[in-house]
Design a protein around this motif. Sequence first.
Motif, PDB file in Angstrom:
ATOM      1  N   MET A  30      -0.986  -5.962  -4.201  1.00  0.00           N
ATOM      2  CA  MET A  30      -1.858  -4.906  -3.685  1.00  0.00           C
ATOM      3  C   MET A  30      -1.240  -4.197  -2.488  1.00  0.00           C
ATOM      4  SD  MET A  30      -4.415  -4.568  -5.632  1.00  0.00           S
ATOM      5  CE  MET A  30      -5.491  -3.567  -4.604  1.00  0.00           C
ATOM      6  N   LEU A  31      -0.037  -4.572  -2.086  1.00  0.00           N
ATOM      7  CA  LEU A  31       0.626  -3.858  -0.988  1.00  0.00           C
ATOM      8  C   LEU A  31       0.871  -2.418  -1.424  1.00  0.00           C
ATOM      9  CD1 LEU A  31       3.317  -6.447   0.187  1.00  0.00           C
ATOM     10  CD2 LEU A  31       1.155  -5.868   1.295  1.00  0.00           C
ATOM     11  N   PRO A  32       0.593  -1.459  -0.539  1.00  0.00           N
ATOM     12  CA  PRO A  32       0.720  -0.063  -0.957  1.00  0.00           C
ATOM     13  C   PRO A  32       2.112   0.513  -0.762  1.00  0.00           C
ATOM     14  CG  PRO A  32      -0.264  -0.164   1.210  1.00  0.00           C
ATOM     15  CD  PRO A  32       0.018  -1.586   0.818  1.00  0.00           C
ATOM     16  N   VAL A  33       2.519   1.306  -1.734  1.00  0.00           N
ATOM     17  CA  VAL A  33       3.658   2.194  -1.525  1.00  0.00           C
ATOM     18  C   VAL A  33       3.036   3.582  -1.434  1.00  0.00           C
ATOM     19  CG1 VAL A  33       5.731   3.179  -2.578  1.00  0.00           C
ATOM     20  CG2 VAL A  33       5.376   0.699  -2.579  1.00  0.00           C
ATOM     21  N   VAL A  34       3.077   4.156  -0.262  1.00  0.00           N
ATOM     22  CA  VAL A  34       2.339   5.359   0.143  1.00  0.00           C
ATOM     23  C   VAL A  34       0.826   5.067   0.042  1.00  0.00           C
ATOM     24  CG1 VAL A  34       2.046   7.848  -0.028  1.00  0.00           C
ATOM     25  CG2 VAL A  34       4.284   6.839  -0.468  1.00  0.00           C
ATOM     26  N   LYS A  36      -0.754   3.825  -3.084  1.00  0.00           N
ATOM     27  CA  LYS A  36      -1.058   3.163  -4.348  1.00  0.00           C
ATOM     28  C   LYS A  36      -0.512   1.748  -4.310  1.00  0.00           C
ATOM     29  CE  LYS A  36      -0.093   6.174  -7.826  1.00  0.00           C
ATOM     30  NZ  LYS A  36       0.712   6.576  -9.006  1.00  0.00           N
ATOM     31  N   PRO A  37      -1.282   0.753  -4.763  1.00  0.00           N
ATOM     32  CA  PRO A  37      -0.730  -0.601  -4.749  1.00  0.00           C
ATOM     33  C   PRO A  37       0.372  -0.782  -5.795  1.00  0.00           C
ATOM     34  CG  PRO A  37      -2.942  -0.599  -5.688  1.00  0.00           C
ATOM     35  CD  PRO A  37      -2.679   0.799  -5.199  1.00  0.00           C
ATOM     36  N   LEU A  38       1.287  -1.697  -5.481  1.00  0.00           N
ATOM     37  CA  LEU A  38       2.428  -1.946  -6.375  1.00  0.00           C
ATOM     38  C   LEU A  38       1.983  -2.159  -7.815  1.00  0.00           C
ATOM     39  CD1 LEU A  38       4.524  -4.333  -4.113  1.00  0.00           C
ATOM     40  CD2 LEU A  38       5.249  -2.085  -4.980  1.00  0.00           C
ATOM     41  N   ILE A  39       0.907  -2.931  -7.993  1.00  0.00           N
ATOM     42  CA  ILE A  39       0.493  -3.274  -9.365  1.00  0.00           C
ATOM     43  C   ILE A  39       0.068  -2.039 -10.139  1.00  0.00           C
ATOM     44  CG2 ILE A  39      -1.880  -3.888  -8.680  1.00  0.00           C
ATOM     45  CD1 ILE A  39       0.245  -5.560 -11.463  1.00  0.00           C
ATOM     46  N   GLN A  40      -0.458  -1.041  -9.428  1.00  0.00           N
ATOM     47  CA  GLN A  40      -0.883   0.173 -10.141  1.00  0.00           C
ATOM     48  C   GLN A  40       0.318   0.970 -10.661  1.00  0.00           C
ATOM     49  OE1 GLN A  40      -3.855   2.543  -8.140  1.00  0.00           O
ATOM     50  NE2 GLN A  40      -3.692   4.163  -9.665  1.00  0.00           N
ATOM     51  N   TYR A  41       1.411   0.960  -9.896  1.00  0.00           N
ATOM     52  CA  TYR A  41       2.638   1.605 -10.408  1.00  0.00           C
ATOM     53  C   TYR A  41       3.070   0.933 -11.713  1.00  0.00           C
ATOM     54  CZ  TYR A  41       3.377   4.091  -5.966  1.00  0.00           C
ATOM     55  OH  TYR A  41       3.253   4.919  -4.878  1.00  0.00           O
ATOM     56  N   ASP A 134       7.017  -6.386  -8.389  1.00  0.00           N
ATOM     57  CA  ASP A 134       7.998  -6.404  -7.284  1.00  0.00           C
ATOM     58  C   ASP A 134       9.117  -5.396  -7.497  1.00  0.00           C
ATOM     59  OD1 ASP A 134       6.790  -8.431  -5.939  1.00  0.00           O
ATOM     60  OD2 ASP A 134       8.306  -9.951  -6.387  1.00  0.00           O
ATOM     61  N   ASP A 135       9.453  -5.166  -8.745  1.00  0.00           N
ATOM     62  CA  ASP A 135      10.531  -4.222  -9.048  1.00  0.00           C
ATOM     63  C   ASP A 135       9.913  -2.869  -9.319  1.00  0.00           C
ATOM     64  OD1 ASP A 135      12.927  -5.767  -8.875  1.00  0.00           O
ATOM     65  OD2 ASP A 135      12.355  -6.782 -10.719  1.00  0.00           O
ATOM     66  N   PHE A 263      10.863  -2.950   0.222  1.00  0.00           N
ATOM     67  CA  PHE A 263       9.500  -2.423   0.218  1.00  0.00           C
ATOM     68  C   PHE A 263       9.378  -1.226   1.171  1.00  0.00           C
ATOM     69  CE2 PHE A 263       5.351  -2.655   2.407  1.00  0.00           C
ATOM     70  CZ  PHE A 263       4.538  -2.278   1.357  1.00  0.00           C
ATOM     71  N   LEU A 264       9.969  -1.361   2.348  1.00  0.00           N
ATOM     72  CA  LEU A 264       9.909  -0.260   3.321  1.00  0.00           C
ATOM     73  C   LEU A 264      10.681   0.954   2.815  1.00  0.00           C
ATOM     74  CD1 LEU A 264      10.259  -2.426   6.545  1.00  0.00           C
ATOM     75  CD2 LEU A 264       8.194  -1.261   5.733  1.00  0.00           C
ATOM     76  N   GLU A 265      11.835   0.684   2.194  1.00  0.00           N
ATOM     77  CA  GLU A 265      12.627   1.792   1.638  1.00  0.00           C
ATOM     78  C   GLU A 265      11.827   2.511   0.544  1.00  0.00           C
ATOM     79  OE1 GLU A 265      16.449   0.793  -0.060  1.00  0.00           O
ATOM     80  OE2 GLU A 265      16.744   2.882  -0.711  1.00  0.00           O
ATOM     81  N   ALA A 266      11.115   1.731  -0.281  1.00  0.00           N
ATOM     82  CA  ALA A 266      10.313   2.346  -1.349  1.00  0.00           C
ATOM     83  C   ALA A 266       9.279   3.294  -0.749  1.00  0.00           C
ATOM     84  CB  ALA A 266       9.631   1.264  -2.180  1.00  0.00           C
ATOM     85  N   ASN A 267       8.674   2.900   0.349  1.00  0.00           N
ATOM     86  CA  ASN A 267       7.674   3.758   0.987  1.00  0.00           C
ATOM     87  C   ASN A 267       8.282   5.074   1.455  1.00  0.00           C
ATOM     88  OD1 ASN A 267       4.733   2.976   1.379  1.00  0.00           O
ATOM     89  ND2 ASN A 267       5.784   1.007   1.504  1.00  0.00           N
TER      90      ASN A 267
END
Length: 294
Positions: A30-34, A36-41, A134-135, A263-267
Amino acid sequence: MPPAPRKAIFPVGGLGTRFLPVTKALPKEMLPVVDKPLIQYAVEEARAAGIEEFIFVTGRGKSAIEDHFDHSYELRDTLMARDKKAELDALEDMLLEPGQVAYIRQQEPLGLGHAVWCARHMIHGEPVAVLSADDLVLSEVPCLKQVIDAYMEVGGNLAAVMDVPREHTDRYGILDVVADDGRLVEARGLVEKPAPADAPSTLSIIGRYILDPTVFDELGRQETGAGGEIQLTDAMARTIGRVPFHGLRFEGRRFDCGSKAGFLEANVAYALERDDLRAEMREIVRRYADPAEG
Ligand code: G1P
C-alpha cells in the motif's frame, strides 16, 4: 499456440521489514508511488494484459489491500455530495468486477514458492501469471502484456529478465543461459540468489512470470532452498526438460520498490511522467541535484 493466461496471482503476504516503521500497520504493497499504492499499479498492469481473475495471497495485517479494492460507500456519498466527478470516476474505474477477486491467506511466511502454491486450488491446470508489486515497470506496453505476448510464442514457463551488476546476483533468481536471441533467452537451469562468484550469468528474474501448471506439482513437494524458503525459482528450474524456461528482456524501466532507494526513485520518475507535477518536480530535482543552490 498455448491458451492466454486469464488468472494472476499477487503474493502480498510479505512483512515488509525493510520499510519499518511505516510497514508496522500498513502493508508494504500500500506504499504510494505519487498517489497510487504499489499493488494498484500491479493490478492495473494485469488488467491491461487481459487478466480476468485476480488472486491475492495475503497474510495477517493486510486487510487494507482488501478494502482498497472494495466499494467505499461513505467516500462515494461524500464525493457525490461535493460533486467531485473526476474523483468518483477514478474510484469507479479501479473497482474489479464482482467475483473477479479472491483472497487466500498464507498462514506462515514460508517463501514466494509457498505463497504461489497456496493458490493452487484456484488454478485448475491453466497457465497463470504472477506479479510482484515490488517490481514496478514504467513502459509503453505494460510489462505483463509483453510477457504474455512472448509466452504465446514459446509456452512453458516464462519470466521477465534483466541484466544486473554481478555484485547483485545474490538478490535474484539467475538464469543459466543456453540460447539467447537478444530478446528471448532460453535457460537450462536457474539458481536462486547465488553469490556473485557462483552465478551462471547476470541475467536476473524480475517479478513478472507465466507459470506452467507443472510448477504447482513441484511446489507441492515443499522443498526448501535459498534462505530456508520454498522458492518459486527452484520449482521452475525442476520443470526444465519437461517444459522450457524462457526469459524475456522486456522494454521499460524497472524500479526495485522492495528497496528504499528504488522506491524513492520510482516516486521521482512517476512524478516526472505526470503533466500536473512535471514542472514542479523538475524544479525540485534540479534544486537538490545542486546542493549549492538548495
Ligand atoms: C524474488 C524471487 C527472485 C526474483 C525476485 C525479483 O525474490 O525469489 O528469484 O529474482 O523476486 O524481484 P525476493 O525479492 O522476494 O527476495
